[in-house]
Design an enzyme around this catalytic site. Structure first.
Site, PDB file in Angstrom:
ATOM      1  CB  THR A 191     -14.837   8.175   7.416  1.00  0.00           C
ATOM      2  OG1 THR A 191     -13.518   8.169   7.962  1.00  0.00           O
ATOM      3  CG2 THR A 191     -14.844   7.396   6.122  1.00  0.00           C
ATOM      4  CD  GLU A 334     -15.834   4.303   4.095  1.00  0.00           C
ATOM      5  OE1 GLU A 334     -17.015   4.696   4.186  1.00  0.00           O
ATOM      6  OE2 GLU A 334     -15.097   4.147   5.095  1.00  0.00           O
TER       7      GLU A 334
HETATM    8  P1  ADP Z   1     -19.365   7.221   9.659  1.00  0.00           P
HETATM    9  O1  ADP Z   1     -18.596   5.944   9.400  1.00  0.00           O
HETATM   10  O2  ADP Z   1     -18.523   8.347   9.961  1.00  0.00           O
HETATM   11  O3  ADP Z   1     -20.581   7.054  10.537  1.00  0.00           O
HETATM   12  P2  ADP Z   1     -20.855   6.990   7.238  1.00  0.00           P
HETATM   13  O4  ADP Z   1     -22.064   7.822   7.158  1.00  0.00           O
HETATM   14  O5  ADP Z   1     -20.112   6.740   6.025  1.00  0.00           O
HETATM   15  O6  ADP Z   1     -19.934   7.669   8.264  1.00  0.00           O
HETATM   16  O7  ADP Z   1     -21.257   5.647   7.958  1.00  0.00           O
HETATM   17  C1  ADP Z   1     -21.529   4.473   7.263  1.00  0.00           C
HETATM   18  C2  ADP Z   1     -22.074   3.468   8.218  1.00  0.00           C
HETATM   19  O8  ADP Z   1     -23.341   3.902   8.732  1.00  0.00           O
HETATM   20  C3  ADP Z   1     -22.373   2.130   7.607  1.00  0.00           C
HETATM   21  O9  ADP Z   1     -21.209   1.344   7.505  1.00  0.00           O
HETATM   22  C4  ADP Z   1     -23.392   1.567   8.584  1.00  0.00           C
HETATM   23  O10 ADP Z   1     -22.765   1.007   9.725  1.00  0.00           O
HETATM   24  C5  ADP Z   1     -24.149   2.779   9.027  1.00  0.00           C
HETATM   25  N1  ADP Z   1     -25.399   2.860   8.268  1.00  0.00           N
HETATM   26  C6  ADP Z   1     -25.668   3.609   7.190  1.00  0.00           C
HETATM   27  N2  ADP Z   1     -26.942   3.443   6.797  1.00  0.00           N
HETATM   28  C7  ADP Z   1     -27.515   2.551   7.637  1.00  0.00           C
HETATM   29  C8  ADP Z   1     -28.807   1.951   7.754  1.00  0.00           C
HETATM   30  N3  ADP Z   1     -29.783   2.251   6.943  1.00  0.00           N
HETATM   31  N4  ADP Z   1     -28.995   1.065   8.752  1.00  0.00           N
HETATM   32  C9  ADP Z   1     -28.005   0.754   9.612  1.00  0.00           C
HETATM   33  N5  ADP Z   1     -26.777   1.294   9.561  1.00  0.00           N
HETATM   34  C10 ADP Z   1     -26.524   2.180   8.584  1.00  0.00           C
END
Ligand code: ADP
Length: 556
Positions: A191, A334
């Site tokens: 992450t 995750e």
């Molecule tokens: P990081 O935690 O490093 O940003 P990730 O890409 O795994 O990496 O992030 C996941 C998070 O991104 C989710 O838990 C959510 O908060 C946010 N997220 C992902 N897709 C969406 C979406 N379509 N709308 C709002 N938030 C989103």
């Protein structure tokens, strides 16, 4: 009674073998600046075999880790297929993390060999003295003597190899091991570490297989598709696209380092892209580019957008001006990463208000993804589209813990344990679920603005502000307020200087929001800061606010 069914392991080598034979004529295109070079899936299979032989030759055995430090290109996709298929574990390093984080991830994962793009070789050489577990470096593309010498200099480096030279002469078939346990690790991603160190997720062959199948069928990806994968292969498992390509027989279009709107538009028109995948900021830039310089994007039928909330105005503009459907998705590193996709029920009339409500949602949970909402007091909330709670999930492509290497402190082990309750992953996302399984996120738990005991969704505010025709980007954070505890501060970027005033935007918002949610603090900025993967970086905005660097106007 036991079933009579066979139980072959679900392996990445199986997906690769299928794609490179059944769909041998499909291609991987890689942008080179003005045009695309390409190779067929048949050649991809042969090169994967050659890479596997080459890696064995460098001593890669068992589940050792092979890292990549690369853009999205054919060679990176080949590594995505070859490394897990030979039983080793692929670790795509996020090239945009800060150096100490890259060093942490590579060392924590115990990377042994790394494949580096030539355009990244110089900065990588600066990191290499600290990456002491790595013994061999493979460089994709030509480099100058000085860079080669810098890569070869650290005492722990045994060799610096050229990708093509290393593969040349290797057999074009490989005896892909079939005795791999489908639950063994195939690949890993970290992450981006918004708090503390980045955390490692180790995907399995089985999780990748099931995830790719579910996403492919939900999106309706098929053999005629050409998929422009803008989401980096180092971010959140590349949303499964290298594997989806193999099972669907859909060609891949890889942008390499050309991620600006102009080359992306050129790729779409020249390579006749049908489907794209990327974060909202990428498609927002593309939209503005298309408004100014028309390019033929008529082959494109769908753009998948995820990683952060897609502004509804963006979705509407693509659909109404360009005939391109934007499919909003939600997921996490995750979760392999896809958890939901916003495809409205077929009975909903296209273009109706109800339709746009469905499209703006984070989406319908994919089959296999179980979810529950946990309210502030720990009680489960109903799926009624109104009750808000923290989302917890479980399922076959959702991680059950984070990767640990035995050297973790008690505090980090505790931090890991706190991310899970009884086998459910606590997502840190807050929202609602409708009776038909549509998820609407109102915020990340840590971004919610708590104003006078009520919650204000920063995402709702951003979406509304970005719907104003003069606004290009907007990001909202909570800032301390003596009366209300916290109030929203909206930082906005205008499309052009002087396109509108903050007062005009605020007046425009006035009848669209309850009065108490209307921000009184505003800052006009040049650009919303972005994270390593292109999301709005609220951490940086909060810091700028704390350091007094934002020029805040107070209105109302
Ligand atoms: P990081 O935690 O490093 O940003 P990730 O890409 O795994 O990496 O992030 C996941 C998070 O991104 C989710 O838990 C959510 O908060 C946010 N997220 C992902 N897709 C969406 C979406 N379509 N709308 C709002 N938030 C989103």
């Amino acid at each position: 009674m036991k079933s009579t069914m066979q139980t072959p392991s679900l392996l990445i080598s199986q997906m690769m073998r299928y794609g490179t034979t059944v769909h041998a004529n499909q291609r991987i295109y890689t942008w080179t600046g003005t045009e695309a070079r390409s190779i067929s899936f048949k050649e991809v299979g042969e090169k994967a075999a050659q890479l596997a032989h080459a890696l064995r030759g460098l001593g890669i055995e068992g589940d050792q880790r092979v890292a990549t430090f690369m853009w999205n290109n054919a060679e990176h996709a080949i590594a995505y297929l070859a490394v897990p298929s030979m039983g080793a574990v692929l670790h795509a390093l996020n090239i945009r993390l800060f150096p100490p984080q890259i060093i942490y991830c590579a060392t924590h994962a115990n990377n042994q060999v790394v494949i580096v793009d030539n355009s990244l070789a110089k900065p990588f050489a600066g990191l290499l003295p600290h990456l002491t577990t790595i013994h061999d470096v493979i460089v994709n593309g030509p480099i100058d003597e000085e860079t080669r010498a810098a890569l070869a200099a650290p005492a722990h480096i045994r060799g610096v190899h050229d990708f093509e030279e290393l593969l040349a002469g290797q057999p074009t078939t490989f005896d892909w091991p079939e005795d791999i346990d489908e639950d063994d690790a195939s690949s890993m991603c970290y992450t981006s570490g918004t708090t503390g160190h980045p955390k490692g997720v180790a995907y399995s062959h089985r999780s990748n297989y099931l995830h790719a199948t579910a996403v492919q069928s939900a999106l309706g990806i098929h053999q005629g598709d050409r998929m422009l994968v803008v989401v980096p292969l180092f971010h959140a498992n590349a949303w499964g696209f290298p594997y989806i390509a193999m099972i669907a027989g859909a060609s891949l279009v890889m942008p390499d380092r050309f991620l600006q709107a102009e080359p992306l538009a050129a790729m779409i028109s020249q390579v006749k892209v049908t489907v794209g995948a990327g974060v909202p900021t990428i498609w927002n830039d593309l939209l503005h580019h298309l408004e100014g310089s028309p390019v033929d994007v008529s082959t494109c039928r769908m753009l998948m957008v995820g990683g952060s909330a897609a502004p509804p105005a963006l979705m509407r503009a693509f659909q109404e001006h360009h005939g391109i459907e934007i499919v909003h998705g939600w997921g996490m590193t995750e979760m392999s990463p896809v958890g939901s996709l916003a495809i409205p029920p077929t009975e909903v009339e296209v273009g109706s208000d109800e339709y746009w409500r469905y499209r703006a949602a984070q989406g319908r949970l994919l089959t296999g993804v179980e979810a529950r909402l946990v309210g502030p007091d720990g009680e489960l909330q109903p799926w009624d589209g109104a009750a808000v709670g923290e989302l917890e999930v479980r399922g076959p492509w959702i991680t059950g813990t984070y990767y640990t290497n035995g050297a973790e402190s008690e505090a980090s082990l505790r931090e890991i344990a706190e991310k899970f309750t009884d086998g459910w992953l606590r997502t840190g996302d807050v929202g609602t679920l409708t009776p038909d399984g549509f998820l609407v996120l109102t915020d990340r738990a840590k971004d919610v603005i708590k104003s006078g005991g009520e919650w204000i969704s920063s995402v709702d505010l951003e979406n509304l502000i970005m719907a104003h025709p003069a606004v290009r980007e907007a990001s909202v954070i909570g800032v301390p307020d003596t009366k209300w505890g916290e109030r929203p501060l909206a930082s906005i970027v205008f499309k052009e200087e002087g396109a509108a005033t903050v007062e005009q935007v605020r007046d425009w918002l006035a009848d669209k929001l309850p009065r108490w949610q209307l921000p009184e603090r505003w800052a006009v900025i040049d650009e919303v800061p972005k994270t390593s993967v292109g999301k709005f970086d609220k951490k940086v905005l909060r810091q700028r606010f704390a350091d007094g660097e934002l020029e805040v106007e107070t209105i109302g």
